[in-house]
Design a protein around this motif. Structure first.
Motif, mmCIF file in Angstrom:
data_model
loop_
_atom_site.group_PDB
_atom_site.id
_atom_site.type_symbol
_atom_site.label_atom_id
_atom_site.label_comp_id
_atom_site.label_asym_id
_atom_site.label_seq_id
_atom_site.Cartn_x
_atom_site.Cartn_y
_atom_site.Cartn_z
ATOM 1 N N LYS A 44 87.390 92.705 35.460
ATOM 2 C CA LYS A 44 86.636 91.395 35.953
ATOM 3 C C LYS A 44 85.281 92.092 36.134
ATOM 4 N N ALA A 45 85.138 93.071 37.087
ATOM 5 C CA ALA A 45 83.762 93.470 37.772
ATOM 6 C C ALA A 45 82.744 93.963 36.668
ATOM 7 N N ALA A 46 83.404 94.727 35.709
ATOM 8 C CA ALA A 46 82.627 95.299 34.344
ATOM 9 C C ALA A 46 82.167 94.335 33.780
ATOM 10 N N ALA A 47 83.099 93.296 33.378
ATOM 11 C CA ALA A 47 82.895 92.150 32.465
ATOM 12 C C ALA A 47 81.637 91.385 33.099
ATOM 13 N N THR A 48 81.732 91.046 34.260
ATOM 14 C CA THR A 48 80.672 90.174 35.030
ATOM 15 C C THR A 48 79.462 90.920 34.902
ATOM 16 N N ALA A 49 79.205 92.303 35.488
ATOM 17 C CA ALA A 49 78.153 93.161 35.213
ATOM 18 C C ALA A 49 77.433 92.999 33.671
ATOM 19 N N ALA A 50 78.381 93.268 32.762
ATOM 20 C CA ALA A 50 77.889 93.299 31.359
ATOM 21 C C ALA A 50 77.368 92.027 30.982
ATOM 22 N N PHE A 51 77.998 91.030 31.430
ATOM 23 C CA PHE A 51 77.647 89.540 31.229
ATOM 24 C C PHE A 51 76.313 89.205 31.636
ATOM 25 N N ALA A 52 76.069 89.722 32.821
ATOM 26 C CA ALA A 52 74.645 89.557 33.525
ATOM 27 C C ALA A 52 73.502 90.243 32.810
ATOM 28 N N THR A 53 73.786 91.293 32.370
ATOM 29 C CA THR A 53 72.820 92.052 31.641
ATOM 30 C C THR A 53 72.711 91.380 30.231
ATOM 31 N N ALA A 54 73.762 90.907 29.696
ATOM 32 C CA ALA A 54 73.642 90.255 28.311
ATOM 33 C C ALA A 54 72.809 88.944 28.549
ATOM 34 N N ASN A 55 73.274 88.367 29.263
ATOM 35 C CA ASN A 55 72.325 87.244 29.581
ATOM 36 C C ASN A 55 70.910 87.185 29.741
ATOM 37 N N LYS A 56 70.553 88.218 30.511
ATOM 38 C CA LYS A 56 69.121 88.457 30.517
ATOM 39 C C LYS A 56 68.629 88.928 29.486
ATOM 40 N N GLN A 57 69.250 89.889 28.642
ATOM 41 C CA GLN A 57 68.550 90.482 27.528
ATOM 42 C C GLN A 57 68.359 89.328 26.421
ATOM 43 N N ILE A 58 69.428 88.570 26.330
ATOM 44 C CA ILE A 58 69.604 87.399 25.069
ATOM 45 C C ILE A 58 68.401 86.658 25.559
ATOM 46 N N HIS A 59 68.086 85.948 26.602
ATOM 47 C CA HIS A 59 67.032 85.119 26.979
ATOM 48 C C HIS A 59 65.904 85.827 26.900
ATOM 49 N N SER A 60 65.627 87.057 27.142
ATOM 50 C CA SER A 60 64.404 87.609 26.795
ATOM 51 C C SER A 60 64.007 87.697 25.510
ATOM 52 N N LEU A 61 65.083 87.786 24.481
ATOM 53 C CA LEU A 61 64.956 87.667 23.010
ATOM 54 C C LEU A 61 64.305 86.403 22.736
ATOM 55 N N VAL A 62 64.696 85.291 23.553
ATOM 56 C CA VAL A 62 64.413 83.998 23.305
ATOM 57 C C VAL A 62 62.915 83.842 23.665
ATOM 58 N N SER A 63 62.286 84.360 24.722
ATOM 59 C CA SER A 63 60.678 84.365 25.180
ATOM 60 C C SER A 63 60.070 85.087 23.882
ATOM 61 N N LYS A 64 60.662 86.023 23.249
ATOM 62 C CA LYS A 64 59.779 86.825 22.118
ATOM 63 C C LYS A 64 59.906 86.189 21.000
ATOM 64 N N GLY A 65 60.532 85.129 20.964
ATOM 65 C CA GLY A 65 60.788 84.199 19.636
ATOM 66 C C GLY A 65 61.629 84.934 18.517
#
Length: 89
Positions: A44-65
């Motif tokens: 659970k701890a690793a999954a939550t940390a990986a999800f937080a990173t994934a969430n940030k990275q994916i939304h940064s790709l939205v801002s890049k278009g």
């Protein structure tokens, strides 16, 4: 091979964009794979940390278009659902 200056420029631009898109596609695959692996290990701890990173990275790709906002929301939603399923199990 291109004979016009504009055609040569277009070939170079296409090569640059292709490399950039390949990089971002691979990046999305790798960050989602990290979440999948953590969920498969039921950590659970690793999954939550990986999800937080994934969430940030994916939304940064939205801002890049690179991807649409709805596509990013769908990917994040599916990952979040997987992470939350660890508690239920």
């Amino acid at each position: 091979m291109a004979h016009h200056k504009s055609a040569k420029k277009r070939i170079l631009q296409t090569a640059v964009k292709t490399e950039r898109n390949r990089y971002y596609r691979t990046r999305i695959k790798n960050i989602t794979k990290a979440v999948h692996e953590a969920v498969a290990a039921a950590d659970k701890a690793a999954a939550t940390a990986a999800f937080a990173t994934a969430n940030k990275q994916i939304h940064s790709l939205v801002s890049k278009g690179f991807i649409k906002k709805t596509t990013a929301a769908r990917k994040v939603s599916r990952l979040h659902k997987m992470v939350n399923a660890i508690e239920a199990a």
